[in-house]
Scaffold this active site. Structure first.
Site, PDB file in Angstrom:
ATOM      1  N   ALA A  78       0.814  -1.211   0.000  1.00 58.79           N
ATOM      2  CA  ALA A  78       0.000   0.000   0.000  1.00 58.79           C
ATOM      3  C   ALA A  78       0.852   1.267   0.000  1.00 58.79           C
ATOM      4  CB  ALA A  78      -0.940  -0.013   1.197  1.00 58.79           C
ATOM      5  N   HIS A  79       0.157   2.397  -0.043  1.00 56.34           N
ATOM      6  CA  HIS A  79       0.823   3.699  -0.136  1.00 56.34           C
ATOM      7  C   HIS A  79       1.719   3.973   1.071  1.00 56.34           C
ATOM      8  CE1 HIS A  79      -2.959   4.456   2.060  1.00 56.34           C
ATOM      9  NE2 HIS A  79      -2.246   5.318   2.754  1.00 56.34           N
ATOM     10  N   ASN A  80       2.869   4.571   0.773  1.00 62.18           N
ATOM     11  CA  ASN A  80       3.842   5.033   1.779  1.00 62.18           C
ATOM     12  C   ASN A  80       4.508   3.912   2.573  1.00 62.18           C
ATOM     13  OD1 ASN A  80       1.525   7.462   1.815  1.00 62.18           O
ATOM     14  ND2 ASN A  80       3.658   8.122   1.612  1.00 62.18           N
TER      15      ASN A  80
END
EC number: 2.3.1.191
Length: 343
Positions: A238-240
């Site tokens: 997922a993001h980051n």
């Protein structure tokens, strides 16, 4: 397949050769299926009994097992590593074409290095930079301002979104998607509003990414995959998320957003890891692990219930459902015992 003399293989492995040095090896096979012309290896003592019936032309093994071998042998310290090296030498994977297919669509301002190969129906958008010896497989898409370093190879139908940065000598398998939006939304009085993902994905050198794996771009900061990371098929990152150097991730792993994983970790298949936590260096999570809080000490961590016969599992499940009630009863008994003992 073009064969190799056994003596040449011995030299490549720095192995001690026993037997006919002029044997021609044309392939690598398992100890059960090897035939004349094949070389196999013996790593696990469980397969020692199969050595006497093995039909391979040569066997890679350790010094201790040489007395059991009836064919030519290469004696090495670690037979499995030696097998991998020979498999790499004799790899039958087709070599990619280093030309540009007529059906490829390439923006006029894209910058291509030397000996770049681009397959049919691939799309290279504006301001993309491809380093020397980069291979873009058929049907792949490279978004605006993406950067791909020297020697990196993409198999067919890989999608690289805009501004993604990929380092040198990476390998990305078919169907992988890098730089897609993360699952970022905010609920405004019952209506989901999409949060723009303004970061990107930055991938280091010598990274391998499996088929149909998805790596989301960051919301504000970037998603980062450091040097030497290997990721299996069908993973969701997922993001980051930040993954430290030389970490290995098996198939089907799901990582929630803003997770940081240290270096030299190993994540077992089908594990699920919560977001907004840190996992330190040199952590191993066994298959189907569920990680819901930070891990601060190196070591091996496990969760879940191993498979059982169905009738046993039903009993286990029934016990689990009664744990809360049993706990209350135990506490009641403990309180009564305390009163009796201190009378």
């Amino acid at each position: 397949m073009i064969g190799m003399r056994l003596s040449d293989l011995a030299q490549q492995l720095n192995a001690k050769l026993h037997g006919d040095e002029n044997i021609i090896i044309t392939g690598v096979a398992s100890i059960n299926n090897a035939r004349v012309g094949h070389i196999t290896f013996l790593k696990d003592q469980r397969f020692l009994s199969q050595l006497s019936s093995c039909r391979a032309s040569a066997v890679i093994l350790s010094k201790n097992n040489l007395i059991f071998c009836k064919v030519a042998a290469l004696v090495v310290e670690d037979p499995y590593i030696a097998y991998v090296k020979i498999a790499r030498l004799m790899d039958t994977t087709p070599k990619p074409s280093k030309n540009i297919a007529s059906g490829a669509i390439i923006a006029s301002d894209a910058i291509l290095g030397q000996r770049v190969g681009i397959g049919a129906n691939a799309v290279i958008e504006s301001e993309v930079i491809l380093g020397d010896d980069v291979i873009i497989g058929p049907g792949s898409f490279i978004g605006k301002k993406a950067r791909i370093g020297t020697g990196t190879r993409l198999w067919a139908n890989v999608t690289i979104y805009h501004e993604v940065e990929i380092g040198e000598f990476c390998l990305i398998q078919s169907g992988a998607i890098i730089g897609s939006d993360g699952f970022g939304y905010i609920n405004d009085h019952g209506v989901w509003i999409k949060i723009p993902h303004l970061g990107t994905v930055k991938i280091g050198n010598n990274v391998e990414i499996g088929a149909c794996t998805t790596i989301d771009r960051g919301t504000l900061d970037d998603t980062k995959i450091e040097n030497g990371v290997i990721i299996d098929n069908q993973c969701q990152i997922a993001h980051n998320v930040i993954i430290g150097a030389h970490t290995a991730i098996a198939g089907g792993v799901i990582m929630a957003g803003s997770l940081t994983i240290g270096r030299y970790c190993m994540i077992g298949g089908a594990s699920v890891i919560n977001g907004h936590i840190n996992i330190c260096d040199k952590v191993t999570i066994t298959g189907m692990g569920m990680v819901i809080k930070a891990i601060t000490q190196p070591g091996i961590y496990s969760s879940g219930i191993p498979v059982q016969p169905n009738t046993v599992w039903w009993k286990t499940a029934a016990l689990i459902m009664r744990i809360s009630n049993m706990n209350k009863r135990i506490k009641t008994i403990e309180e009564k015992l305390k009163k009796i003992l201190f009378l």
